[in-house]
Design a protein around this motif. Sequence first.
Motif, mmCIF file in Angstrom:
data_model
loop_
_atom_site.group_PDB
_atom_site.id
_atom_site.type_symbol
_atom_site.label_atom_id
_atom_site.label_comp_id
_atom_site.label_asym_id
_atom_site.label_seq_id
_atom_site.Cartn_x
_atom_site.Cartn_y
_atom_site.Cartn_z
ATOM 1 N N ALA A 196 0.821 -1.204 0.000
ATOM 2 C CA ALA A 196 0.000 0.000 0.000
ATOM 3 C C ALA A 196 0.858 1.258 0.000
ATOM 4 C CB ALA A 196 -0.937 -0.001 1.210
ATOM 5 N N LEU A 197 1.963 1.244 0.737
ATOM 6 C CA LEU A 197 2.871 2.384 0.755
ATOM 7 C C LEU A 197 3.553 2.557 -0.600
ATOM 8 C CD1 LEU A 197 4.449 1.853 4.289
ATOM 9 C CD2 LEU A 197 3.005 3.779 3.610
ATOM 10 N N GLU A 198 3.943 1.464 -1.207
ATOM 11 C CA GLU A 198 4.563 1.549 -2.535
ATOM 12 C C GLU A 198 3.588 2.120 -3.558
ATOM 13 O OE1 GLU A 198 8.010 -1.873 -2.658
ATOM 14 O OE2 GLU A 198 5.935 -2.488 -3.045
ATOM 15 N N ASP A 199 2.319 1.743 -3.450
ATOM 16 C CA ASP A 199 1.303 2.305 -4.348
ATOM 17 C C ASP A 199 1.209 3.814 -4.179
ATOM 18 O OD1 ASP A 199 0.715 -0.171 -5.379
ATOM 19 O OD2 ASP A 199 -1.045 -0.496 -4.118
ATOM 20 N N TYR A 200 1.334 4.281 -2.940
ATOM 21 C CA TYR A 200 1.247 5.723 -2.694
ATOM 22 C C TYR A 200 2.428 6.467 -3.310
ATOM 23 C CZ TYR A 200 1.829 10.144 -0.244
ATOM 24 O OH TYR A 200 2.044 11.469 0.049
ATOM 25 N N PHE A 201 3.620 5.933 -3.167
ATOM 26 C CA PHE A 201 4.808 6.634 -3.649
ATOM 27 C C PHE A 201 4.992 6.531 -5.164
ATOM 28 C CE2 PHE A 201 6.213 5.866 0.845
ATOM 29 C CZ PHE A 201 6.255 7.202 1.213
ATOM 30 N N ALA A 202 4.386 5.523 -5.785
ATOM 31 C CA ALA A 202 4.523 5.352 -7.240
ATOM 32 C C ALA A 202 3.663 6.386 -7.980
ATOM 33 C CB ALA A 202 4.099 3.940 -7.633
ATOM 34 N N PRO A 203 4.100 6.817 -9.174
ATOM 35 C CA PRO A 203 5.311 6.394 -9.885
ATOM 36 C C PRO A 203 6.524 7.266 -9.598
ATOM 37 C CG PRO A 203 3.995 7.736 -11.333
ATOM 38 C CD PRO A 203 3.242 7.671 -10.027
ATOM 39 N N GLU A 204 6.357 8.298 -8.747
ATOM 40 C CA GLU A 204 7.478 9.221 -8.516
ATOM 41 C C GLU A 204 8.690 8.508 -7.911
ATOM 42 O OE1 GLU A 204 3.716 11.728 -8.342
ATOM 43 O OE2 GLU A 204 4.378 9.748 -7.641
ATOM 44 N N LEU A 205 8.442 7.528 -7.043
ATOM 45 C CA LEU A 205 9.526 6.778 -6.428
ATOM 46 C C LEU A 205 9.392 5.311 -6.820
ATOM 47 C CD1 LEU A 205 9.486 8.393 -2.875
ATOM 48 C CD2 LEU A 205 10.984 8.941 -4.784
ATOM 49 N N PRO A 206 10.503 4.646 -7.151
ATOM 50 C CA PRO A 206 10.432 3.290 -7.697
ATOM 51 C C PRO A 206 10.073 2.211 -6.692
ATOM 52 C CG PRO A 206 12.711 3.974 -7.435
ATOM 53 C CD PRO A 206 11.874 5.175 -7.137
ATOM 54 N N GLY A 207 10.127 2.529 -5.402
ATOM 55 C CA GLY A 207 9.819 1.524 -4.393
ATOM 56 C C GLY A 207 10.452 1.891 -3.069
ATOM 57 N N ILE A 208 10.320 0.993 -2.096
ATOM 58 C CA ILE A 208 10.918 1.194 -0.775
ATOM 59 C C ILE A 208 11.705 -0.075 -0.422
ATOM 60 C CG2 ILE A 208 9.416 2.983 0.142
ATOM 61 C CD1 ILE A 208 7.605 0.864 1.298
ATOM 62 N N PRO A 209 12.810 -0.334 -1.165
ATOM 63 C CA PRO A 209 13.532 -1.597 -0.997
ATOM 64 C C PRO A 209 14.128 -1.793 0.395
ATOM 65 C CG PRO A 209 14.761 -0.070 -2.408
ATOM 66 C CD PRO A 209 13.384 0.499 -2.232
ATOM 67 N N ALA A 210 14.588 -0.721 1.044
ATOM 68 C CA ALA A 210 15.153 -0.887 2.387
ATOM 69 C C ALA A 210 14.085 -1.353 3.367
ATOM 70 C CB ALA A 210 15.778 0.421 2.860
ATOM 71 N N THR A 211 12.878 -0.796 3.234
ATOM 72 C CA THR A 211 11.771 -1.220 4.085
ATOM 73 C C THR A 211 11.453 -2.684 3.845
ATOM 74 O OG1 THR A 211 10.837 1.007 4.142
ATOM 75 C CG2 THR A 211 9.336 -0.812 4.601
ATOM 76 N N ARG A 212 11.415 -3.078 2.583
ATOM 77 C CA ARG A 212 11.141 -4.489 2.251
ATOM 78 C C ARG A 212 12.227 -5.411 2.806
ATOM 79 N NH1 ARG A 212 7.368 -6.586 -0.758
ATOM 80 N NH2 ARG A 212 5.987 -5.285 -2.063
ATOM 81 N N ASP A 213 13.492 -5.008 2.683
ATOM 82 C CA ASP A 213 14.587 -5.855 3.143
ATOM 83 C C ASP A 213 14.553 -6.052 4.656
ATOM 84 O OD1 ASP A 213 15.527 -6.260 0.615
ATOM 85 O OD2 ASP A 213 17.253 -4.915 0.780
ATOM 86 N N ILE A 214 14.311 -4.972 5.395
ATOM 87 C CA ILE A 214 14.274 -5.100 6.847
ATOM 88 C C ILE A 214 13.119 -6.003 7.263
ATOM 89 C CG2 ILE A 214 13.927 -3.864 9.017
ATOM 90 C CD1 ILE A 214 16.720 -3.541 7.748
ATOM 91 N N LEU A 215 11.953 -5.840 6.643
ATOM 92 C CA LEU A 215 10.834 -6.728 6.950
ATOM 93 C C LEU A 215 11.187 -8.174 6.612
ATOM 94 C CD1 LEU A 215 7.842 -7.004 7.837
ATOM 95 C CD2 LEU A 215 7.229 -6.773 5.424
ATOM 96 N N LYS A 216 11.840 -8.396 5.481
ATOM 97 C CA LYS A 216 12.162 -9.750 5.023
ATOM 98 C C LYS A 216 13.105 -10.468 5.979
ATOM 99 C CE LYS A 216 13.948 -12.244 0.970
ATOM 100 N NZ LYS A 216 14.423 -12.106 -0.431
ATOM 101 N N TYR A 217 14.106 -9.759 6.481
ATOM 102 C CA TYR A 217 15.143 -10.417 7.265
ATOM 103 C C TYR A 217 15.027 -10.201 8.772
ATOM 104 C CZ TYR A 217 17.322 -11.172 2.734
ATOM 105 O OH TYR A 217 17.573 -11.579 1.442
ATOM 106 N N HIS A 218 14.144 -9.298 9.187
ATOM 107 C CA HIS A 218 14.023 -9.005 10.616
ATOM 108 C C HIS A 218 12.591 -9.032 11.130
ATOM 109 C CE1 HIS A 218 18.260 -7.873 10.852
ATOM 110 N NE2 HIS A 218 18.080 -7.190 9.738
#
Length: 349
Positions: free
Chosen positions: A281-303
């Motif tokens: 939902a956050l990525e939908d809000y920031f698109a298309p101006e920002l390509p994504g939130i990869p750091a947020t995804r990575d922290i969720l994935k590994y922590h």
Amino acid sequence: MSQLKSIATALPDYQISQDDVLAVLAKARGSALPARLKQILGNSGIDQRYIAREPDYYLEQRSWTERAQIYDQVGRALAEQSASAALERADLRPVDVDAIVMISTTGTMTPSIPSRMIETMGFRQSVQTIPVFGYGCAGGILGLRLANDLADANGGQNVLLISLELCSLSYDYSQFDKKNMIATALFADGCAAAVLSGKVKAGSGPSFGAFGQKTWADTRDMMGWDIGETGFDLVLARDIPSFIAKDFVPFCDAFLNEQGLEKSDLGEPACHPGGGRVVEALEDYFAPELPGIPATRDILKYHGNMSSPTVLFVLEKILSNNSEKPILMTALGPGFTSVLGILDPVGVS
């Protein structure tokens, strides 16, 4: 506004994969998980996370007294570890610290952990200690806001912020209903510390801009804890992603407009991830101006979702990539509350 001198993080000893979590839940139920529930829990965006005790511990009966002892033992060790690392990165000693802010919603002690750290870490006896309970997932950014205000006070102060959560201690072993299984599959343990200073010269490092906060009426049942007999009973609404589109988006748009910023002006945002659907939902809000939130995804994935310290883990990761654009920090927490903040990595706020 103060400057962010450093961030450091710490994790407990026990790592567990999401497959292991699902196996523990099946063992707790005494039967295989229903296919639909297994799919929901398996699509959380989490591959692994860290917890305070070995997995089988969470299937045993635990008293509030035992939980408090573990919170003291494990929590204080993580707090001291992250605080020591953050102070070293900031080139400061404990005696240089004027105030310690402690954010936690999964445990509490009196005297507080910061008070107990005065002797063990060598802080001045006059250091101000501010333990804060109840911010939940919004606590990382609300803690930065409080630490920033304190850093700007009295002509400039050095402030140590500690955000500690041992979410795994909160689960009620005797009530593995759907809500508790979701909590077990989503939340994790971790600690982050940050050093903020109002004593440094403007333009010499990452500096905070404005903060914003909004609590919506009649939303107390969206997120939080109820105190149960053997643990904290999770309160978590299913429609938080739709709440983001309906209520968070206009609030965030208005905040950015007040700061004279467009989404296209921003670097990668530092978002508290919540869960996989919240990230989408956050990525939908920031698109298309920002390509994504990869750091947020990575922290969720590994922590996993560590509650309050999670956004500090995300912010540390983004800053390590030498971002030069303003960083929007976002989090949603009990209330139901949204909190926002701006950090400029090059110190021109």
